[in-house]
Write an enzyme that holds these catalytic residues in place. Sequence first.
Site, PDB file in Angstrom:
ATOM      1  N   GLU A 260       1.350 -67.586  -3.381  1.00 53.72           N
ATOM      2  CA  GLU A 260       1.507 -69.052  -3.390  1.00 53.72           C
ATOM      3  C   GLU A 260       2.945 -69.438  -3.090  1.00 53.72           C
ATOM      4  O   GLU A 260       3.849 -68.896  -3.739  1.00 53.72           O
ATOM      5  CB  GLU A 260       1.082 -69.606  -4.745  1.00 53.72           C
ATOM      6  CG  GLU A 260      -0.409 -69.417  -4.996  1.00 53.72           C
ATOM      7  CD  GLU A 260      -0.899 -70.002  -6.313  1.00 53.72           C
ATOM      8  OE1 GLU A 260      -0.099 -70.608  -7.050  1.00 53.72           O
ATOM      9  OE2 GLU A 260      -2.088 -69.849  -6.612  1.00 53.72           O
ATOM     10  N   HIS A 278      -3.065 -75.307  -5.943  1.00 46.95           N
ATOM     11  CA  HIS A 278      -2.875 -74.980  -7.362  1.00 46.95           C
ATOM     12  C   HIS A 278      -2.548 -76.232  -8.190  1.00 46.95           C
ATOM     13  O   HIS A 278      -1.474 -76.331  -8.785  1.00 46.95           O
ATOM     14  CB  HIS A 278      -1.777 -73.911  -7.532  1.00 46.95           C
ATOM     15  CG  HIS A 278      -1.904 -73.164  -8.834  1.00 46.95           C
ATOM     16  ND1 HIS A 278      -1.439 -71.885  -9.033  1.00 46.95           N
ATOM     17  CD2 HIS A 278      -2.442 -73.521 -10.040  1.00 46.95           C
ATOM     18  CE1 HIS A 278      -1.685 -71.492 -10.273  1.00 46.95           C
ATOM     19  NE2 HIS A 278      -2.292 -72.475 -10.904  1.00 46.95           N
TER      20      HIS A 278
HETATM   21  N1  LIG Z   1      -5.845 -73.783 -11.522  1.00 47.61           N
HETATM   22  C1  LIG Z   1      -5.036 -74.076 -12.528  1.00 47.61           C
HETATM   23  O1  LIG Z   1      -4.118 -74.879 -12.382  1.00 47.61           O
HETATM   24  C2  LIG Z   1      -5.264 -73.448 -13.860  1.00 47.61           C
HETATM   25  C3  LIG Z   1      -5.841 -72.213 -13.962  1.00 47.61           C
HETATM   26  N2  LIG Z   1      -6.049 -71.641 -15.195  1.00 47.61           N
HETATM   27  C4  LIG Z   1      -6.672 -70.319 -15.239  1.00 47.61           C
HETATM   28  O2  LIG Z   1      -7.890 -70.416 -15.955  1.00 47.61           O
HETATM   29  C5  LIG Z   1      -8.010 -69.254 -16.764  1.00 47.61           C
HETATM   30  C6  LIG Z   1      -8.964 -69.522 -17.911  1.00 47.61           C
HETATM   31  O3  LIG Z   1      -8.403 -70.450 -18.815  1.00 47.61           O
HETATM   32  P1  LIG Z   1      -9.080 -70.747 -20.229  1.00 47.61           P
HETATM   33  O4  LIG Z   1     -10.519 -71.054 -20.078  1.00 47.61           O
HETATM   34  O5  LIG Z   1      -8.227 -71.738 -20.917  1.00 47.61           O
HETATM   35  O6  LIG Z   1      -8.910 -69.328 -20.919  1.00 47.61           O
HETATM   36  P2  LIG Z   1      -9.690 -68.740 -22.187  1.00 47.61           P
HETATM   37  O7  LIG Z   1      -8.823 -67.660 -22.729  1.00 47.61           O
HETATM   38  O8  LIG Z   1     -10.120 -69.844 -23.084  1.00 47.61           O
HETATM   39  O9  LIG Z   1     -11.006 -68.091 -21.535  1.00 47.61           O
HETATM   40  C7  LIG Z   1     -10.950 -66.966 -20.699  1.00 47.61           C
HETATM   41  C8  LIG Z   1     -12.350 -66.369 -20.579  1.00 47.61           C
HETATM   42  O10 LIG Z   1     -12.313 -65.321 -19.631  1.00 47.61           O
HETATM   43  C9  LIG Z   1     -13.020 -64.202 -20.149  1.00 47.61           C
HETATM   44  N3  LIG Z   1     -12.523 -62.988 -19.493  1.00 47.61           N
HETATM   45  C10 LIG Z   1     -11.320 -62.397 -19.627  1.00 47.61           C
HETATM   46  N4  LIG Z   1     -11.257 -61.311 -18.829  1.00 47.61           N
HETATM   47  C11 LIG Z   1     -12.452 -61.230 -18.183  1.00 47.61           C
HETATM   48  C12 LIG Z   1     -13.021 -60.311 -17.265  1.00 47.61           C
HETATM   49  N5  LIG Z   1     -12.333 -59.267 -16.826  1.00 47.61           N
HETATM   50  N6  LIG Z   1     -14.269 -60.534 -16.820  1.00 47.61           N
HETATM   51  C13 LIG Z   1     -15.001 -61.587 -17.264  1.00 47.61           C
HETATM   52  N7  LIG Z   1     -14.520 -62.489 -18.161  1.00 47.61           N
HETATM   53  C14 LIG Z   1     -13.266 -62.312 -18.614  1.00 47.61           C
HETATM   54  C15 LIG Z   1     -12.764 -64.249 -21.647  1.00 47.61           C
HETATM   55  O11 LIG Z   1     -13.720 -63.485 -22.349  1.00 47.61           O
HETATM   56  C16 LIG Z   1     -12.892 -65.765 -21.890  1.00 47.61           C
HETATM   57  O12 LIG Z   1     -14.257 -66.093 -22.014  1.00 47.61           O
HETATM   58  C17 LIG Z   1      -6.568 -68.962 -17.188  1.00 47.61           C
HETATM   59  O13 LIG Z   1      -6.394 -67.633 -17.569  1.00 47.61           O
HETATM   60  C18 LIG Z   1      -5.784 -69.291 -15.923  1.00 47.61           C
HETATM   61  O14 LIG Z   1      -5.665 -68.142 -15.142  1.00 47.61           O
HETATM   62  C19 LIG Z   1      -5.688 -72.276 -16.345  1.00 47.61           C
HETATM   63  C20 LIG Z   1      -5.110 -73.527 -16.292  1.00 47.61           C
HETATM   64  C21 LIG Z   1      -4.798 -74.189 -15.048  1.00 47.61           C
HETATM   65  O1  LIG Z   2       1.581 -74.997 -14.078  1.00 46.98           O
HETATM   66  C1  LIG Z   2       0.715 -75.142 -13.225  1.00 46.98           C
HETATM   67  O2  LIG Z   2       0.648 -76.078 -12.493  1.00 46.98           O
HETATM   68  C2  LIG Z   2      -0.339 -74.081 -13.112  1.00 46.98           C
HETATM   69  C3  LIG Z   2      -1.327 -74.157 -14.215  1.00 46.98           C
HETATM   70  C4  LIG Z   2      -1.951 -72.848 -14.448  1.00 46.98           C
HETATM   71  O3  LIG Z   2      -2.324 -72.140 -13.539  1.00 46.98           O
HETATM   72  C5  LIG Z   2      -2.129 -72.397 -15.829  1.00 46.98           C
HETATM   73  O4  LIG Z   2      -1.885 -73.192 -16.750  1.00 46.98           O
HETATM   74  O5  LIG Z   2      -2.532 -71.236 -16.014  1.00 46.98           O
END
Ligand SMILES: NC(=O)C1=CN([C@@H]2O[C@H](COP(=O)(O)OP(=O)(O)OC[C@H]3O[C@@H](n4cnc5c(N)ncnc54)[C@H](O)[C@@H]3O)[C@@H](O)[C@H]2O)C=CC1
Ligand SMILES: O=C(O)CCC(=O)C(=O)O
Length: 303
Positions: A260, A278
């Site tokens: 990115e 993103h």
């Molecule tokens: N696009 C963006 O701006 C954002 C992206 N994210 C991404 O979203 C992800 C998820 O966030 P949350 O739901 O808050 O996290 P969380 O910790 O609440 O949930 C993560 C889930 O993934 C599962 N998991 C972990 N490793 C795995 C695997 N190898 N295979 C299958 N399932 C697996 C866990 O068991 C859990 O159910 C973050 O880790 C981050 O990478 C988060 C915030 C913003």
């Molecule tokens: O800070 C951002 O905009 C990215 C958010 C994100 O990917 C995260 O919270 O994991």
Amino acid sequence: MIRILTADGMEQGAIRTLEDLGYEVVNEHYELPELNEKIKEFDVIVVRSATKIREPLIDEALKSGRLKLIIRGGVGVDNIDVKYAEEKGIAVRNTPNASSASVAELAIGHLFTIARHMHSANVTMRKGEWNKKKYSGIELAGKTLGLIGFGRIAREVALRANALGMKVIYTNRSGHKPENEPNRYVTMEELFKEADFISLHMPKLADKPHLIGKEEIEMMKDGVYLVNTARGGLIDEDALCDALDSGKVSAAAIDVFKEEPTKNERIYTHDRISLTPHIGASTEEAQLRIGEEIVSIIKAFFA
Ligand SMILES: NC(=O)C1=CN([C@@H]2O[C@H](COP(=O)(O)OP(=O)(O)OC[C@H]3O[C@@H](n4cnc5c(N)ncnc54)[C@H](O)[C@@H]3O)[C@@H](O)[C@H]2O)C=CC1
Ligand SMILES: O=C(O)CCC(=O)C(=O)O
């Protein structure tokens, strides 16, 4: 005075609150190698996803011994060498709850977009084209949505997808099924076989480069739709483009990229990929909540 570097920006109100509390805040982005020097001057560094805090940078910070706290204003901490920082006595915190609804809404938005070709129609109409026949789509209602990872964000997606009349199935690493969860837990293989749409909501993998490659895509339904708002590289970008070209995958939506900003021309020029740079957490509400959480973390840490 406690000095805080907000290296990837932070909500202005939160900066003012910190200043009112007597902290000095420098809201400035530094690239390496300048950051190697700058980091020595701060007690706290707050980052989003742009700044990477890897072992060599932590070693630089240790030279002044000033840095005590690294805060990720967001969820995924894959841009920070957490274990190494903690071994060296530097605490690492994130703001896990603040952006769940925003990311879920973006994922749902992408589902609509790819089901109805809105990303392509937006581009081609601006070129003067009227592709009414070409952009016939499908309804989300009645389709099966497979969620990989079933934590905070996926559960918000499930709520919204259920309200749209979608059948939701989910899988996760632990096999954990939340109490009173109306949707069905399945294995990863079952999810690949049953889902019309697949959306990823899990962290970056520590042990392998991607979760979904050629082999996994082969297991999916013909014409499946894929959405990745989780982490870049969880879906192998070349395998995805091949599958879009062959028609195995109908369309995809991507908010997160292996690199990115992405330099993968196949990805950013593909007319069956809906692209966002993103922005999952980039809403006023999420950034406000993230700012508030960061203030709370700092206050508690130095109390
Ligand atoms: N696009 C963006 O701006 C954002 C992206 N994210 C991404 O979203 C992800 C998820 O966030 P949350 O739901 O808050 O996290 P969380 O910790 O609440 O949930 C993560 C889930 O993934 C599962 N998991 C972990 N490793 C795995 C695997 N190898 N295979 C299958 N399932 C697996 C866990 O068991 C859990 O159910 C973050 O880790 C981050 O990478 C988060 C915030 C913003
Ligand atoms: O800070 C951002 O905009 C990215 C958010 C994100 O990917 C995260 O919270 O994991």
